[in-house]
Design a protein around this motif. Structure first.
Motif, PDB file in Angstrom:
ATOM      1  N   UNK A  10     138.809  41.906  89.125  1.00  0.00           N
ATOM      2  CA  UNK A  10     138.881  40.701  89.469  1.00  0.00           C
ATOM      3  C   UNK A  10     137.550  40.265  89.814  1.00  0.00           C
ATOM      4  N   UNK A  11     136.776  41.151  90.598  1.00  0.00           N
ATOM      5  CA  UNK A  11     135.545  40.652  90.890  1.00  0.00           C
ATOM      6  C   UNK A  11     134.590  40.401  89.796  1.00  0.00           C
ATOM      7  N   UNK A  12     134.632  41.233  88.705  1.00  0.00           N
ATOM      8  CA  UNK A  12     134.264  41.090  87.532  1.00  0.00           C
ATOM      9  C   UNK A  12     134.364  39.768  86.636  1.00  0.00           C
ATOM     10  N   UNK A  48     135.998  37.110  88.095  1.00  0.00           N
ATOM     11  CA  UNK A  48     135.496  35.948  88.823  1.00  0.00           C
ATOM     12  C   UNK A  48     133.894  35.831  88.830  1.00  0.00           C
ATOM     13  N   UNK A  49     132.994  36.623  88.587  1.00  0.00           N
ATOM     14  CA  UNK A  49     131.469  36.597  88.557  1.00  0.00           C
ATOM     15  C   UNK A  49     131.367  36.107  87.250  1.00  0.00           C
ATOM     16  N   UNK A  50     131.902  36.541  86.118  1.00  0.00           N
ATOM     17  CA  UNK A  50     131.761  36.195  85.099  1.00  0.00           C
ATOM     18  C   UNK A  50     132.019  34.616  84.754  1.00  0.00           C
ATOM     19  N   UNK A  51     133.335  34.248  85.323  1.00  0.00           N
ATOM     20  CA  UNK A  51     133.751  32.649  85.172  1.00  0.00           C
ATOM     21  C   UNK A  51     133.029  31.758  85.959  1.00  0.00           C
ATOM     22  N   UNK A  52     132.333  32.378  87.237  1.00  0.00           N
ATOM     23  CA  UNK A  52     131.710  31.406  88.221  1.00  0.00           C
ATOM     24  C   UNK A  52     130.226  31.254  87.765  1.00  0.00           C
ATOM     25  N   UNK A  53     129.624  32.546  87.501  1.00  0.00           N
ATOM     26  CA  UNK A  53     128.092  32.684  87.471  1.00  0.00           C
ATOM     27  C   UNK A  53     127.720  33.013  86.091  1.00  0.00           C
ATOM     28  N   UNK A  54     128.768  33.409  85.298  1.00  0.00           N
ATOM     29  CA  UNK A  54     128.338  33.862  83.838  1.00  0.00           C
ATOM     30  C   UNK A  54     127.471  35.155  83.927  1.00  0.00           C
ATOM     31  N   UNK A  55     127.866  35.891  85.025  1.00  0.00           N
ATOM     32  CA  UNK A  55     127.083  37.288  85.266  1.00  0.00           C
ATOM     33  C   UNK A  55     128.170  38.286  85.593  1.00  0.00           C
ATOM     34  N   UNK A  56     128.352  39.170  84.687  1.00  0.00           N
ATOM     35  CA  UNK A  56     129.347  40.282  85.027  1.00  0.00           C
ATOM     36  C   UNK A  56     128.555  41.368  85.887  1.00  0.00           C
ATOM     37  N   UNK A  57     129.468  42.220  86.471  1.00  0.00           N
ATOM     38  CA  UNK A  57     129.072  43.243  87.428  1.00  0.00           C
ATOM     39  C   UNK A  57     128.583  44.482  86.479  1.00  0.00           C
ATOM     40  N   UNK A  58     127.241  44.832  86.398  1.00  0.00           N
ATOM     41  CA  UNK A  58     126.944  45.766  85.608  1.00  0.00           C
ATOM     42  C   UNK A  58     127.541  47.103  85.747  1.00  0.00           C
ATOM     43  N   UNK A  59     127.970  47.763  84.879  1.00  0.00           N
ATOM     44  CA  UNK A  59     128.804  49.141  84.894  1.00  0.00           C
ATOM     45  C   UNK A  59     130.090  48.934  85.430  1.00  0.00           C
ATOM     46  N   UNK A  95     141.449  50.009  93.379  1.00  0.00           N
ATOM     47  CA  UNK A  95     139.999  49.936  93.384  1.00  0.00           C
ATOM     48  C   UNK A  95     139.676  49.214  91.900  1.00  0.00           C
ATOM     49  N   UNK A  96     140.583  49.660  90.872  1.00  0.00           N
ATOM     50  CA  UNK A  96     140.252  49.232  89.813  1.00  0.00           C
ATOM     51  C   UNK A  96     140.596  47.615  89.583  1.00  0.00           C
ATOM     52  N   UNK A 105     132.877  48.076  83.710  1.00  0.00           N
ATOM     53  CA  UNK A 105     133.712  48.494  82.840  1.00  0.00           C
ATOM     54  C   UNK A 105     133.756  50.022  82.859  1.00  0.00           C
ATOM     55  N   UNK A 106     132.403  50.808  82.812  1.00  0.00           N
ATOM     56  CA  UNK A 106     132.337  52.133  82.834  1.00  0.00           C
ATOM     57  C   UNK A 106     132.962  52.563  84.247  1.00  0.00           C
ATOM     58  N   UNK A 107     132.869  51.728  85.536  1.00  0.00           N
ATOM     59  CA  UNK A 107     133.329  52.363  86.604  1.00  0.00           C
ATOM     60  C   UNK A 107     134.930  52.311  86.668  1.00  0.00           C
ATOM     61  N   UNK A 108     135.513  51.324  86.007  1.00  0.00           N
ATOM     62  CA  UNK A 108     136.959  51.101  85.961  1.00  0.00           C
ATOM     63  C   UNK A 108     137.288  52.316  85.041  1.00  0.00           C
ATOM     64  N   UNK A 109     136.761  52.801  84.041  1.00  0.00           N
ATOM     65  CA  UNK A 109     137.091  53.893  83.115  1.00  0.00           C
ATOM     66  C   UNK A 109     137.113  55.124  83.917  1.00  0.00           C
ATOM     67  N   UNK A 110     136.142  55.404  84.723  1.00  0.00           N
ATOM     68  CA  UNK A 110     136.101  56.631  85.508  1.00  0.00           C
ATOM     69  C   UNK A 110     137.323  56.622  86.441  1.00  0.00           C
ATOM     70  N   UNK A 111     137.579  55.315  87.020  1.00  0.00           N
ATOM     71  CA  UNK A 111     138.666  55.401  88.126  1.00  0.00           C
ATOM     72  C   UNK A 111     140.112  55.480  87.524  1.00  0.00           C
ATOM     73  N   UNK A 112     140.136  54.948  86.132  1.00  0.00           N
ATOM     74  CA  UNK A 112     141.318  55.119  85.272  1.00  0.00           C
ATOM     75  C   UNK A 112     141.693  56.677  85.026  1.00  0.00           C
ATOM     76  N   UNK A 113     140.476  57.443  84.693  1.00  0.00           N
ATOM     77  CA  UNK A 113     140.495  59.011  84.695  1.00  0.00           C
ATOM     78  C   UNK A 113     140.943  59.655  85.930  1.00  0.00           C
ATOM     79  N   UNK A 114     140.485  59.293  87.228  1.00  0.00           N
ATOM     80  CA  UNK A 114     140.996  59.501  88.294  1.00  0.00           C
ATOM     81  C   UNK A 114     142.503  59.170  88.543  1.00  0.00           C
ATOM     82  N   UNK A 115     142.891  58.088  88.201  1.00  0.00           N
ATOM     83  CA  UNK A 115     144.222  57.729  88.346  1.00  0.00           C
ATOM     84  C   UNK A 115     145.141  58.779  87.608  1.00  0.00           C
TER      85      UNK A 115
END
Length: 165
Positions: A30-32, A34-45, A24-25, A47-57
């Motif tokens: 990858x999606x974040x 890709x969206x930054x590179x293609x549309x200059x728009x990151x996925x809101x949150x 999931x991370x 980084x925070x969601x990836x951090x939560x998933x890292x804690x779960x990992x």
């Protein structure tokens, strides 16, 4: 003994769940990117969601690693001791670890309950709840303490914790 075996299987399942967190991370990053590179728009949150998933990992896999006996041990020393002394030393270190991890589990559980009661949030570009991460940490330590208890029981009744048949 069936209950102990069921708890061990659950711990292995939680280890698999922690492995799913890696997948999931990867998807989120990858999606974040890709969206930054293609549309200059990151996925809101993202980084925070990836951090939560890292804690779960990390924390959901603790008990699984203990169940499969993959934690670091001084087997160089233990393998050269007579079996009776090695068994006593193994039981002693397991009991010491059980006490230490139980104390950590107790305090992380108290912190998780407090965080949940106040709905603790992070403050930044995106407000993100902190209490799920604190809860995951507490669950990880509680499961590890339970696994150490299982190991101690098996050692006390004379079963090798590597082969609990």
């Amino acid at each position: 003994m069936k209950l102990l075996r069921a708890l061990e299987r659950f711990n292995i399942f939680m280890g698999v769940a922690s492995g799913v967190a890696i997948f999931l991370i990867t998807l989120i990053v990858v999606a974040d990117v890709a969206l930054r590179a293609l549309f200059r728009q990151p996925i809101p949150g993202a980084t925070e969601l990836s951090t939560l998933l890292m804690v779960a990992l990390v924390y959901l896999g603790l008990a699984s690693v203990q169940t499969t006996k993959s934690n670091f041990r001084m087997e160089v020393l233990i393998n050269y001791l007579p079996s009776g002394i090695a068994r006593i030393l193994n039981l002693l270190t397991t009991l010491i670890a059980l006490v230490a991890i139980s104390i950590i589990a107790w305090y992380t559980t108290l912190e998780a309950l407090h965080s949940l009661s106040v709905k603790e949030m992070s403050y930044g570009a995106v407000s993100f709840p902190i209490y799920p991460a604190r809860t995951i940490i507490a669950i990880g330590f509680v499961l590890l303490a339970l696994q150490l208890l299982i190991d101690a029981v098996f050692l006390l009744v004379g079963h090798d914790t590597k082969d609990k048949s």
